[in-house]
Design a protein around this motif. Sequence first.
Motif, PDB file in Angstrom:
ATOM      1  N   ALA A  52      -4.967  10.323  -5.778  1.00 40.42           N
ATOM      2  CA  ALA A  52      -4.891   8.898  -5.471  1.00 40.42           C
ATOM      3  C   ALA A  52      -5.280   8.084  -6.693  1.00 40.42           C
ATOM      4  N   THR A  97      -3.219   4.434   8.460  1.00 41.05           N
ATOM      5  CA  THR A  97      -4.641   4.506   8.123  1.00 41.05           C
ATOM      6  C   THR A  97      -5.500   4.080   9.297  1.00 41.05           C
ATOM      7  N   GLN A 135       1.126   4.987   0.669  1.00 41.51           N
ATOM      8  CA  GLN A 135       0.933   6.421   0.869  1.00 41.51           C
ATOM      9  C   GLN A 135       2.264   7.168   0.796  1.00 41.51           C
ATOM     10  N   LEU A 159      -0.268  12.492  -0.308  1.00 42.24           N
ATOM     11  CA  LEU A 159      -0.798  13.520   0.571  1.00 42.24           C
ATOM     12  C   LEU A 159      -0.033  14.818   0.366  1.00 42.24           C
ATOM     13  N   SER A 186      -1.905   6.652  -2.730  1.00 45.44           N
ATOM     14  CA  SER A 186      -2.313   8.028  -2.467  1.00 45.44           C
ATOM     15  C   SER A 186      -1.109   8.899  -2.159  1.00 45.44           C
ATOM     16  N   ASP A 232      -3.584  16.249   3.861  1.00 46.74           N
ATOM     17  CA  ASP A 232      -4.778  15.951   3.075  1.00 46.74           C
ATOM     18  C   ASP A 232      -4.389  15.254   1.778  1.00 46.74           C
ATOM     19  N   MET A 233      -5.295  14.430   1.264  1.00 45.41           N
ATOM     20  CA  MET A 233      -5.019  13.717   0.027  1.00 45.41           C
ATOM     21  C   MET A 233      -4.978  14.687  -1.145  1.00 45.41           C
ATOM     22  N   TYR A 254      -4.101   0.490  -3.487  1.00 42.60           N
ATOM     23  CA  TYR A 254      -4.512   1.889  -3.451  1.00 42.60           C
ATOM     24  C   TYR A 254      -3.282   2.756  -3.210  1.00 42.60           C
ATOM     25  N   THR A 291      -6.483   9.979   5.459  1.00 43.58           N
ATOM     26  CA  THR A 291      -6.976   8.867   4.647  1.00 43.58           C
ATOM     27  C   THR A 291      -8.020   8.008   5.355  1.00 43.58           C
ATOM     28  N   ASP A 301      -2.528  -0.379   0.949  1.00 41.17           N
ATOM     29  CA  ASP A 301      -2.383   1.069   0.800  1.00 41.17           C
ATOM     30  C   ASP A 301      -0.915   1.450   0.702  1.00 41.17           C
ATOM     31  N   ASN A 341      -2.739  12.464   8.887  1.00 38.97           N
ATOM     32  CA  ASN A 341      -3.123  11.641   7.742  1.00 38.97           C
ATOM     33  C   ASN A 341      -4.636  11.564   7.699  1.00 38.97           C
TER      34      ASN A 341
END
Length: 363
Positions: free
Chosen positions: A163, A343, A71, A154, A152, A159-160, A150, A303, A69, A301
Amino acid sequence: MTNREREILELIKKNPFITQEEIASKLKIARASVAVHITNLMKKGYILGKGYIINIDEYVLVIGGANVDIQGFPKEKLRYKDSNVGILNMSLGGVGRNIAENLARLNVNVKLITAIGDDMYGRKILEHSKNIGIDMSHSLIVSDENTSTYLSILDEDGDMAVALSCMDICDRIGVDFIKSKKKIIEGSRVCIVDTNIPKETLEVIAELEDVVLFLDTVSTKKAQKVKDFIGKFHTIKPNRYEAEILTGIYVDNVDKAKKACEVLLNKGVERVFLSLGEDGVVCGDSQGIFKIDMPKVCVVNATGAGDAFLAGLVFSYINDYSMEASAKFAMAAAAIALSSKDTISNKMTIQNVNTKAKEMGLC
């Protein structure tokens, strides 16, 4: 494992020298039926041989994605189509892997079947899993594919916003491979699958008998894979958008969420936990449908919240919690994840989840 097999196994645990006639008498069934159940328990690995040598290492199995991940957290309000000043964080992720790690942190004996590349990220996942207590010995290591990634972004509220995922390696978890793991799947206390794996593979798993299947729908697009056979799953936890894909009901209020739960239960699902985000969870089983409000949580977070929630449901199930207690434990686990920049929160323990539930007024 069927309920009858579980009853027989409990009798054998209490008295390894019990005869089949004695088991039949206690359970008021035919001795021939006892013999069939014992044979099945041996095939599934719960009984290791003659004399009722019992394998007491009960485990939960997760089949799904594992990835890295990346982020991005903006320091100010997120501006689209522009370069934003922020913080980048890299960690291990993937829905299946996240659920497995949360379960391991809750002291559950867990195995993970996934696909990873024979690369730096894949080796990192293997090393971390070994250290945290996740058995990956049945996973697929692919030399000609990269471990999935992955990415992403935010928004300022945690909030996402958007992604991207590159998870093509999950397609390698094919039908032939999963059939070779049939014994491991059937021997599990609970088997959790996520929809990152191919539809055909999900169909094969769903057709296995005497397997308690939990489903993580992952996303609206991937939830479509299981729409036609959703009734094969014991427990599912869709959000409102995934529930719409599975039922055709636009879930914009609690009443419609309850209606969607009813539709899913009528299709054969035994338990539904429909997440409405900050508005709470609508829960449903054969005893009824009800809603639990989600107390206010400071979101850092979002996610990993759904993965923590499902892990909480699995923990609750294997510990025989009621529907309401299961939902509340899972909500507290999700709250811990929401409050962490990572995460997977390193505060994910049974004690901390119970403490969080009390703090949130869920107990």
